[in-house]
Write a protein that holds these residues in place. Structure first.
Motif, PDB file in Angstrom:
ATOM      1  N   PRO A   1      -0.071   2.881   9.364  1.00 32.64           N
ATOM      2  CA  PRO A   1      -1.151   2.014   8.878  1.00 32.64           C
ATOM      3  C   PRO A   1      -2.189   2.784   8.068  1.00 32.64           C
ATOM      4  CG  PRO A   1      -1.414   2.462  11.219  1.00 32.64           C
ATOM      5  CD  PRO A   1      -0.096   3.054  10.827  1.00 32.64           C
ATOM      6  N   ALA A   2      -2.331   2.411   6.805  1.00 34.35           N
ATOM      7  CA  ALA A   2      -3.236   3.139   5.908  1.00 34.35           C
ATOM      8  C   ALA A   2      -4.686   3.051   6.345  1.00 34.35           C
ATOM      9  CB  ALA A   2      -3.084   2.600   4.476  1.00 34.35           C
ATOM     10  N   ASP A   3      -5.041   2.022   7.106  1.00 29.10           N
ATOM     11  CA  ASP A   3      -6.427   1.926   7.552  1.00 29.10           C
ATOM     12  C   ASP A   3      -6.767   2.953   8.629  1.00 29.10           C
ATOM     13  OD1 ASP A   3      -4.705   0.622   9.261  1.00 29.10           O
ATOM     14  OD2 ASP A   3      -6.126  -0.946   9.820  1.00 29.10           O
TER      15      ASP A   3
ATOM     16  N   ARG B   1      -1.292  11.566   4.662  1.00 30.84           N
ATOM     17  CA  ARG B   1      -1.754  10.187   4.521  1.00 30.84           C
ATOM     18  C   ARG B   1      -0.735   9.217   5.131  1.00 30.84           C
ATOM     19  NH1 ARG B   1      -5.513  12.679   3.179  1.00 30.84           N
ATOM     20  NH2 ARG B   1      -6.823  12.509   1.301  1.00 30.84           N
ATOM     21  N   PHE B   2      -1.252   8.206   5.796  1.00 31.42           N
ATOM     22  CA  PHE B   2      -0.450   7.023   6.096  1.00 31.42           C
ATOM     23  C   PHE B   2      -0.432   6.144   4.854  1.00 31.42           C
ATOM     24  CE2 PHE B   2      -1.386   7.369  10.860  1.00 31.42           C
ATOM     25  CZ  PHE B   2      -0.088   7.731  11.165  1.00 31.42           C
ATOM     26  N   ILE B   3       0.707   5.490   4.580  1.00 30.95           N
ATOM     27  CA  ILE B   3       0.830   4.780   3.308  1.00 30.95           C
ATOM     28  C   ILE B   3       1.288   3.333   3.457  1.00 30.95           C
ATOM     29  CG2 ILE B   3       1.273   6.917   2.041  1.00 30.95           C
ATOM     30  CD1 ILE B   3       4.263   6.153   2.009  1.00 30.95           C
ATOM     31  N   ASP B   4       1.400   2.850   4.664  1.00 29.87           N
ATOM     32  CA  ASP B   4       1.884   1.482   4.858  1.00 29.87           C
ATOM     33  C   ASP B   4       0.704   0.524   4.966  1.00 29.87           C
ATOM     34  OD1 ASP B   4       3.625  -0.597   5.168  1.00 29.87           O
ATOM     35  OD2 ASP B   4       4.549   0.137   7.001  1.00 29.87           O
ATOM     36  N   LEU B   5       0.991  -0.762   4.840  1.00 26.37           N
ATOM     37  CA  LEU B   5      -0.037  -1.789   4.980  1.00 26.37           C
ATOM     38  C   LEU B   5      -0.584  -1.804   6.405  1.00 26.37           C
ATOM     39  CD1 LEU B   5       1.732  -4.661   3.021  1.00 26.37           C
ATOM     40  CD2 LEU B   5      -0.389  -3.529   2.334  1.00 26.37           C
ATOM     41  N   PRO B   6      -1.832  -2.221   6.595  1.00 29.36           N
ATOM     42  CA  PRO B   6      -2.367  -2.336   7.960  1.00 29.36           C
ATOM     43  C   PRO B   6      -1.544  -3.307   8.795  1.00 29.36           C
ATOM     44  CG  PRO B   6      -4.130  -2.471   6.325  1.00 29.36           C
ATOM     45  CD  PRO B   6      -2.839  -2.528   5.563  1.00 29.36           C
TER      46      PRO B   6
ATOM     47  N   TRP C   1      -2.301  -5.722  10.629  1.00 31.94           N
ATOM     48  CA  TRP C   1      -2.671  -7.139  10.654  1.00 31.94           C
ATOM     49  C   TRP C   1      -2.145  -7.893   9.434  1.00 31.94           C
ATOM     50  CZ3 TRP C   1      -5.116  -8.404   6.241  1.00 31.94           C
ATOM     51  CH2 TRP C   1      -5.816  -7.404   5.560  1.00 31.94           C
ATOM     52  N   HIS C   2      -1.635  -7.167   8.455  1.00 27.58           N
ATOM     53  CA  HIS C   2      -1.257  -7.789   7.184  1.00 27.58           C
ATOM     54  C   HIS C   2      -0.142  -8.816   7.389  1.00 27.58           C
ATOM     55  CE1 HIS C   2       0.054  -8.148   2.986  1.00 27.58           C
ATOM     56  NE2 HIS C   2      -1.136  -7.646   2.669  1.00 27.58           N
ATOM     57  N   PRO C   3      -0.172  -9.936   6.664  1.00 29.09           N
ATOM     58  CA  PRO C   3       0.887 -10.950   6.809  1.00 29.09           C
ATOM     59  C   PRO C   3       2.289 -10.427   6.526  1.00 29.09           C
ATOM     60  CG  PRO C   3      -0.993 -11.864   5.630  1.00 29.09           C
ATOM     61  CD  PRO C   3      -1.268 -10.396   5.786  1.00 29.09           C
ATOM     62  N   ALA C   4       2.417  -9.305   5.817  1.00 30.45           N
ATOM     63  CA  ALA C   4       3.750  -8.740   5.586  1.00 30.45           C
ATOM     64  C   ALA C   4       4.453  -8.425   6.899  1.00 30.45           C
ATOM     65  CB  ALA C   4       3.641  -7.464   4.750  1.00 30.45           C
ATOM     66  N   PHE C   5       3.682  -8.122   7.954  1.00 27.54           N
ATOM     67  CA  PHE C   5       4.283  -7.900   9.272  1.00 27.54           C
ATOM     68  C   PHE C   5       4.409  -9.197  10.051  1.00 27.54           C
ATOM     69  CE2 PHE C   5       2.583  -3.694   8.310  1.00 27.54           C
ATOM     70  CZ  PHE C   5       3.631  -2.874   8.692  1.00 27.54           C
ATOM     71  N   THR C   6       3.347  -9.965  10.116  1.00 20.28           N
ATOM     72  CA  THR C   6       3.331 -11.110  11.022  1.00 20.28           C
ATOM     73  C   THR C   6       4.182 -12.263  10.537  1.00 20.28           C
ATOM     74  OG1 THR C   6       1.323 -11.931   9.942  1.00 20.28           O
ATOM     75  CG2 THR C   6       1.060 -10.557  11.894  1.00 20.28           C
ATOM     76  N   ARG C   7       4.611 -12.269   9.285  1.00 18.77           N
ATOM     77  CA  ARG C   7       5.465 -13.343   8.798  1.00 18.77           C
ATOM     78  C   ARG C   7       6.946 -12.988   8.843  1.00 18.77           C
ATOM     79  NH1 ARG C   7       1.611 -14.890   3.616  1.00 18.77           N
ATOM     80  NH2 ARG C   7      -0.073 -15.822   4.850  1.00 18.77           N
ATOM     81  N   ARG C   8       7.254 -11.782   9.318  1.00 18.92           N
ATOM     82  CA  ARG C   8       8.663 -11.433   9.482  1.00 18.92           C
ATOM     83  C   ARG C   8       9.246 -12.212  10.646  1.00 18.92           C
ATOM     84  NH1 ARG C   8       8.695  -5.024   9.556  1.00 18.92           N
ATOM     85  NH2 ARG C   8      10.479  -5.465  10.862  1.00 18.92           N
TER      86      ARG C   8
ATOM     87  N   VAL D   1      -7.134   0.240   0.368  1.00 17.85           N
ATOM     88  CA  VAL D   1      -6.678  -0.202   1.689  1.00 17.85           C
ATOM     89  C   VAL D   1      -7.172  -1.630   1.904  1.00 17.85           C
ATOM     90  CG1 VAL D   1      -6.778   0.223   4.165  1.00 17.85           C
ATOM     91  CG2 VAL D   1      -6.734   2.153   2.561  1.00 17.85           C
ATOM     92  N   PRO D   2      -6.272  -2.573   2.137  1.00 16.46           N
ATOM     93  CA  PRO D   2      -6.706  -3.964   2.309  1.00 16.46           C
ATOM     94  C   PRO D   2      -7.681  -4.111   3.475  1.00 16.46           C
ATOM     95  CG  PRO D   2      -4.321  -3.835   2.048  1.00 16.46           C
ATOM     96  CD  PRO D   2      -4.808  -2.440   2.223  1.00 16.46           C
ATOM     97  N   GLU D   3      -8.656  -4.988   3.273  1.00 20.90           N
ATOM     98  CA  GLU D   3      -9.630  -5.302   4.314  1.00 20.90           C
ATOM     99  C   GLU D   3      -9.329  -6.679   4.893  1.00 20.90           C
ATOM    100  OE1 GLU D   3     -12.088  -3.530   5.517  1.00 20.90           O
ATOM    101  OE2 GLU D   3     -11.889  -1.791   4.188  1.00 20.90           O
ATOM    102  N   PRO D   4      -9.582  -6.877   6.176  1.00 17.52           N
ATOM    103  CA  PRO D   4      -9.388  -8.217   6.742  1.00 17.52           C
ATOM    104  C   PRO D   4     -10.280  -9.230   6.023  1.00 17.52           C
ATOM    105  CG  PRO D   4      -9.699  -6.586   8.482  1.00 17.52           C
ATOM    106  CD  PRO D   4     -10.020  -5.906   7.192  1.00 17.52           C
ATOM    107  N   PRO D   5      -9.825 -10.461   5.895  1.00 15.95           N
ATOM    108  CA  PRO D   5     -10.650 -11.478   5.239  1.00 15.95           C
ATOM    109  C   PRO D   5     -11.930 -11.747   6.018  1.00 15.95           C
ATOM    110  CG  PRO D   5      -8.716 -12.471   6.265  1.00 15.95           C
ATOM    111  CD  PRO D   5      -8.532 -10.995   6.345  1.00 15.95           C
ATOM    112  N   GLY D   6     -12.900 -12.339   5.347  1.00 21.20           N
ATOM    113  CA  GLY D   6     -14.158 -12.656   5.987  1.00 21.20           C
ATOM    114  C   GLY D   6     -13.976 -13.565   7.183  1.00 21.20           C
TER     115      GLY D   6
END
Length: 762
Positions: free
Chosen positions: A37-39, A95-100, A102-109, A229-234
């Protein structure tokens, strides 16, 4: 631009970990890029503290529509861990280089996001199946050991070539699902940026082997700036913390998706090599079996070692693999027929009823190592809050069982803390006894302290729900209520758990949620359980402080209105008695009696609804009886006598069961009581009709407690002008149904004897 070296690995593979270490030593790269996780990049110093592995990066995310949790475990032989540790030691930028997580790329699998390091090749089983057939092995784990783990030493080049070929074959021309593609495009952007900033020095990229072919191609496309690095939505809540992990949690036989079972064995393989790992595994199995009282002789162990060596030679292994050792032990120590294949020949968790020798062999392979975080590791605020509360309340390290007086403020406070920990799944205490519901006249609780192993990890993970214990428990209960939806089954337990954890602003929000959900439940039976629980707490509870509370009143009101609406819409269905829906109408009766001020329905309106159900020929018979009882108990004017006399004998018992659940007293006392009508109907039955209807009649009258049965018996004696003991009338020497059948048989025999002139007079 510098060159990039892509190492495709299998997570938690000692062979891959060694390969990563050798590559770092040989390349001296400027950057080491790792799937993770890049975060967490700003917290690598925390990750690289001197923890006792295994540990995991626990990530959580929550917004109004989605909840996600993920674990990224690391052990001594994880290639990712070696890349981080040795890369930092070699002076590389790590460096970590993957998406965090929480990203939908994981949770929608399709398989969810429970584990970041779930091996991707399990989703592409055809290639693996063909490889297993080619090398004559039963499972991907045996295949992996055969090709990579137990090979000749000093074969780094050959290992690298085999890994590249293996992962190219597994990936094939598959593009991956949308989640894979999003992750690979993001990881490739880090690779391009590192190449552009490396000053001509190599860049080492360590990722799951499934991603290697795509990353190698994508690294030549696109810009070279460092990705954001993507941030969680508001409005969303999320974060990551390190948690202690264990070999048991890492083991594929326990359900972990890492693809590498038996972490204890692979730890020995990592530390000592294949020969020592085989010997140690045999010794560990023998020790576990002997510790469980299962005899294992020295001769049997010698035979098992010999069989394992022979299997290794036969299978072309330079050393004994894990499967060779286990097969040798199983062939020697197990003489019984097995109900299931040996677990190391398949994938997944152990079956129920697994042979005890097999279970101990698997446990020996797992090992008992527990990870531990370095004392300087940051933890969520919840950990500090719970530590302070347990110490202040004398619960941190009790000497023995904890007995709490719930009528006093101190006992109630300690009870709420322990219930909040129970709801959050934090180990350390087990509730032995206490009130089962709001009407239970028990005013003490007893808790037994237990092993606290795993408490730290559980508290860190529970920190995803809030910074304070009361907040975390309430948020978790609200999440469970949301997950239950319109399934009323869990709602009654949730309601009582909310009360046990203590009523406050957050619990009030939960009760509001429950009231809204109750209004959408589709089955009256489970809804009746919720109503019974809520009404009992609303009427009687003084211990937990919720009696006459408006929030519980709203739950009661919603449940009553919904039960009546559902009951009036029930038509058809199979015959028989549904106790759930009958008790739901009984709960409505109680609510109308004892809590009319909180209900949107008057007694008169409810009686009219009940009368309509009672007269509806399409309604289930037992429900019609219950509705008739509800109408009478609420002062309705309907006379059930006509209904009773019109019922078919095979449905009379079901109707009476419904009636008696709701209105026993109303129909058995007073002038013109229904029991008189029943007595006339039963008295007019033929012997055959009586025998046919007797089981249903017995079931119906089983709802009467002994004192009320005695009252019915007294009335029947009075009707016949007889004197005697009603209690003695209820006592029989055998099952009444058998007695009735015996009497009918005797009468039939007497008729036959008379017909043929064989009967004699005494």
């Amino acid at each position: 631009m510098s060159s990039a070296v892509f190492l495709g690995v299998r997570h938690h593979s000692p062979a891959c970990a060694r390969l990563v270490g050798r590559a770092i030593s040989a390349l001296r790269p400027a950057y080491v890029l790792v799937e993770g996780p890049a975060d967490m990049n700003g917290r690598l110093d925390e990750l690289l503290l001197e923890h006792r592995l295994p540990v995991a990066v626990f990530s959580h995310y929550r917004d109004e529509s989605r909840v996600a949790t993920s674990w990224a475990p690391l052990c001594d032989y994880s290639p990712e861990w070696i890349a981080l540790r040795d890369g930092r030691a070699a002076g590389a930028e790590v460096r970590f280089i993957d998406l965090p997580a929480w990203h939908p790329a994981f949770t929608r699998r399709a398989e969810g996001a429970a584990n970041r390091y779930a091996d991707a090749e399990t989703r592409y089983e055809e290639a693996v199946r063909r490889l297993c057939a080619r090398f004559s092995v039963d499972s991907v784990d045996a295949l992996w050991d055969r090709l990579f783990e137990v090979t000749e030493p000093d074969d780094a080049d050959g290992l690298q070539a085999r890994l590249d070929t293996y992962f190219d074959l597994v990936r094939g021309d598959t593009e991956g699902d949308p989640g894979d593609r999003a992750r690979e495009e993001y990881m490739a952007s880090w690779v391009r940026a590192a190449q552009a900033h490396s000053g001509g020095r190599p860049v080492l990229v360590v990722t799951g082997g499934f991603h290697r072919p795509a990353l190698r191609e994508l690294s030549y496309r696109g810009g070279t700036g460092w990705p954001e690095v993507p941030e969680p939505p508001g409005g969303a809540l999320g974060g990551s913390f390190l948690v202690p992990y264990s070999f048991r949690q890492l083991d594929a036989f326990a359900g972990y998706q890492s693809g590498m079972p038996s972490p204890g064995y692979y730890q020995r393989l990592w530390e000592s090599g294949p020969e020592a790992a085989a010997r140690e595994l045999t010794r560990a199995v023998a020790e576990r079996l002997r510790g469980r009282g299962i005899p294992v002789s020295t001769a049997a162990l010698i035979a098992a070692r010999g069989l394992a060596r022979g299997l290794a030679l036969l299978r072309g292994h330079p050393y004994e693999t894990r499967v060779d050792v286990l097969d040798g032990l199983a062939g020697t120590l197990i003489t019984d027929d097995l109900d299931h294949p040996l677990p190391w020949t398949t994938r997944g968790t152990l079956h129920a009823g697994t042979h005890p020798v097999v279970a101990e062999m698997v446990a020996a392979c797992t090992g008992a190592v527990e990870g531990r975080l370095h004392p300087d590791t940051p933890v969520p605020p919840l950990v500090h809050d719970v530590t302070e509360q347990l110490a202040r309340l004398g619960l941190a390290d009790p000497d023995g069982p904890v007995v709490l007086d719930l009528t006093g403020p101190d006992g109630l406070t300690r009870s709420r803390v322990l219930h909040r920990l129970r709801v959050l799944g934090v180990p350390g205490f087990t509730r032995v006894s206490g009130p089962a519901d709001g009407t239970d006249p028990v005013f003490t609780e007893r808790w037994a302290p237990g092993p606290a192993a795993g408490r730290e990890a559980a508290l860190i993970e529970a920190g995803a729900y809030g910074a304070r214990l009361d907040e975390a428990a309430s948020v978790l209960l609200a999440e469970r209520a949301h997950a239950a939806g319109t399934d009323a089954g869990p709602l009654a337990g949730l309601l009582f758990d909310a009360v046990l954890c203590g009523v406050g602003p957050l619990c009030a929000e939960l009760l509001d949620t429950l009231a809204a959900q109750v209004g959408q439940v589709r089955e009256p039976g489970p809804l009746g359980e919720v109503l019974t629980t809520a009404l009992g707490l609303w009427r009687h509870d003084r211990v937990f402080g919720v009696a006459r509370g408006p929030l519980l009143g709203s739950v009661v009101a919603s449940a009553v209105e919904r039960v009546l609406w559902l009951a009036e819409g029930l038509h058809g269905g199979e015959g028989g008695v549904d106790l759930g829906r009958l008790r739901a109408l009984a709960a409505v009766r109680d609510a109308l009696r004892y809590a009319p001020e909180v209900l949107p329905v008057t007694r008169e309106a409810a009686a009219e609804v009940a009368a309509r159900i009672a007269r509806d020929p399409r309604a289930p018979v037992d429900l019609r009886g219950a509705a008739c009882g509800l109408s009478r108990s609420l002062g309705g004017s309907d006379d059930p006598t006509g209904v009773v006399t019109s019922l078919a004998l095979d449905t009379l018992g079901d109707w009476l069961a419904g009636l008696f659940v709701v209105a026993r007293e109303e129909v058995t006392t007073g002038e013109g009581a229904l029991v008189d009508v029943l007595d006339d109907i039963v008295g007019a039955m033929s012997e055959g009709d009586f025998l046919a209807g007797l089981p249903a009649l017995r079931q119906a009258f089983a709802f009467f407690p002994p004192r009320e049965r005695e009252r019915v018996a007294e009335r029947l004696l009075d009707r016949r002008g007889r004197r005697g003991s009603a209690r003695a009338l209820l006592r029989t020497t055998a099952d009444p149904l058998l007695l009735a059948r015996a009497r009918a048989l005797e009468e039939n025999v007497a008729l036959l004897l008379t017909r043929h002139g064989l009967r004699t007079t005494p």
